[in-house]
Design an enzyme around this catalytic site. Structure first.
Site, PDB file in Angstrom:
ATOM      1  N   TYR A 185      11.555  10.198  -8.721  1.00  0.00           N
ATOM      2  CA  TYR A 185      12.299  11.171  -9.527  1.00  0.00           C
ATOM      3  C   TYR A 185      11.781  11.212 -10.961  1.00  0.00           C
ATOM      4  O   TYR A 185      12.151  12.116 -11.717  1.00  0.00           O
ATOM      5  CB  TYR A 185      13.796  10.834  -9.563  1.00  0.00           C
ATOM      6  CG  TYR A 185      14.505  10.887  -8.233  1.00  0.00           C
ATOM      7  CD1 TYR A 185      13.881  11.357  -7.068  1.00  0.00           C
ATOM      8  CD2 TYR A 185      15.820  10.440  -8.118  1.00  0.00           C
ATOM      9  CE1 TYR A 185      14.555  11.380  -5.857  1.00  0.00           C
ATOM     10  CE2 TYR A 185      16.494  10.466  -6.914  1.00  0.00           C
ATOM     11  CZ  TYR A 185      15.853  10.929  -5.782  1.00  0.00           C
ATOM     12  OH  TYR A 185      16.534  10.934  -4.580  1.00  0.00           O
ATOM     13  N   HIS A 198      12.121   4.789   0.436  1.00  0.00           N
ATOM     14  CA  HIS A 198      12.469   6.200   0.313  1.00  0.00           C
ATOM     15  C   HIS A 198      12.160   7.021   1.557  1.00  0.00           C
ATOM     16  O   HIS A 198      12.886   7.972   1.888  1.00  0.00           O
ATOM     17  CB  HIS A 198      11.746   6.796  -0.895  1.00  0.00           C
ATOM     18  CG  HIS A 198      12.450   7.962  -1.499  1.00  0.00           C
ATOM     19  ND1 HIS A 198      12.278   8.327  -2.808  1.00  0.00           N
ATOM     20  CD2 HIS A 198      13.323   8.858  -0.986  1.00  0.00           C
ATOM     21  CE1 HIS A 198      13.029   9.396  -3.073  1.00  0.00           C
ATOM     22  NE2 HIS A 198      13.665   9.746  -1.981  1.00  0.00           N
TER      23      HIS A 198
END
Length: 286
Positions: A48, A106
């Site tokens: 991110y 992730h």
């Protein structure tokens, strides 16, 4: 705040604030406002590119560290023995913390077994309070739960009224893995906020469609992640403890289930190629 208890006894807030696609410029203030609104679970990720801004917010928010539940996720380019370990240490420095409450892998690609073994090492050293995975479908979750030295404590997956993940959650319950939902609002797809069933239920309780969705997840014992940069919306999204959906409401929402991702299917060759592209684009930036 309501909590779930993970298989290792760690308490995890049932309502969380996610910072996916929140820019560096807005992230710090957004996290501070989310904490002011009552959120204690903050979810970020290496990919991110805003861990440092989340860390700044943690330092400035005025809430003791032990009252916060900080999650980050390891990106694919950092999978591998020692590589994953070192990347988490780097994330801790960016986040300005001496431990993390939860670290997830992730994506279910590349050398995730080596990466997961590094998470176990971090857990055993006390640097991480809980570990888990993200986007692991039932077969891969079963694989890592059964054959690793420590089953995941959490699996974070896409869950929304159009992709309700009933079977996936049943598999997680069987394996004592906590279900966590990303994209509970399907990022607005299928005109979700104007869906007639959800609108009728929201009108019934004088609540927003977003609150109905989050309450639906809450009653399924699923940890949810909501995102907004507007403090009024943050306050609204966390204000779901003063009403309950009826069995009829839950059955009506069940009718919306298409059992199809609103984004992509990780189990396809096309998804693998797509994430290879994502990885190539990000590996030198993380």
């Amino acid at each position: 705040m309501e909590y779930v208890t993970l298989s290792n006894g760690v308490k995890m807030p049932k309502l969380g604030f996610g910072v996916f696609q929140i820019s560096k410029e807005e992230c710090e203030e957004s996290v501070i406002n989310a904490i002011k609104a009552g959120y204690r679970l903050i979810d970020t990720a290496q990919s991110y590119f805003n861990e440092e801004e989340v860390g700044n917010a943690i330092l400035k928010c005025g809430v003791p560290r032990e009252e916060l539940f900080i999650t980050t996720k390891v990106w694919i380019s950092n999978y591998g023995l020692e590589t994953t370990y070192n990347s988490v240490i780097k994330s801790m420095k960016k986040l300005k913390v001496d431990y993390l409450d939860l670290v997830l892998l992730h994506q279910p690609f590349a050398d995730y077994y080596a990466a997961y073994n590094d998470l176990i090492k971090l857990y055993n050293e006390g640097k991480v309070k809980a570990i888990g995975v993200s986007n692991f479908y039932p077969d891969r979750l079963a694989d890592i739960a059964v054959f690793s030295k420590m089953p995941p404590h959490v699996n974070q997956i896409e869950i929304n009224p159009f992709n309700q993940q009933i079977e996936a959650q049943e598999n997680m319950i069987k394996r004592n893995v906590q279900t966590e939902a990303w994209a509970p609002f399907a990022e607005g797809k299928n005109d979700i906020f104007n869906n007639s069933i959800l609108k009728d239920i929201s009108n019934k309780y004088n609540k927003s469609v977003a609150q109905v969705i989050l309450r639906w997840l809450f009653q399924r014992d699923i940890v949810s992640l909501a995102k907004s940069t507007k403090i009024e919306r943050m306050k609204e999204n966390i204000d779901i403890l003063n009403f309950s959906l009826s069995d009829e409401d839950m059955e009506q929402i069940a009718q919306l289930n298409t059992k199809t991702s609103m984004f992509f299917n990780h189990n396809t060759a096309e998804a693998v190629d797509m994430f290879k592209g994502f990885n190539d684009a990000r590996k030198d930036l993380i």
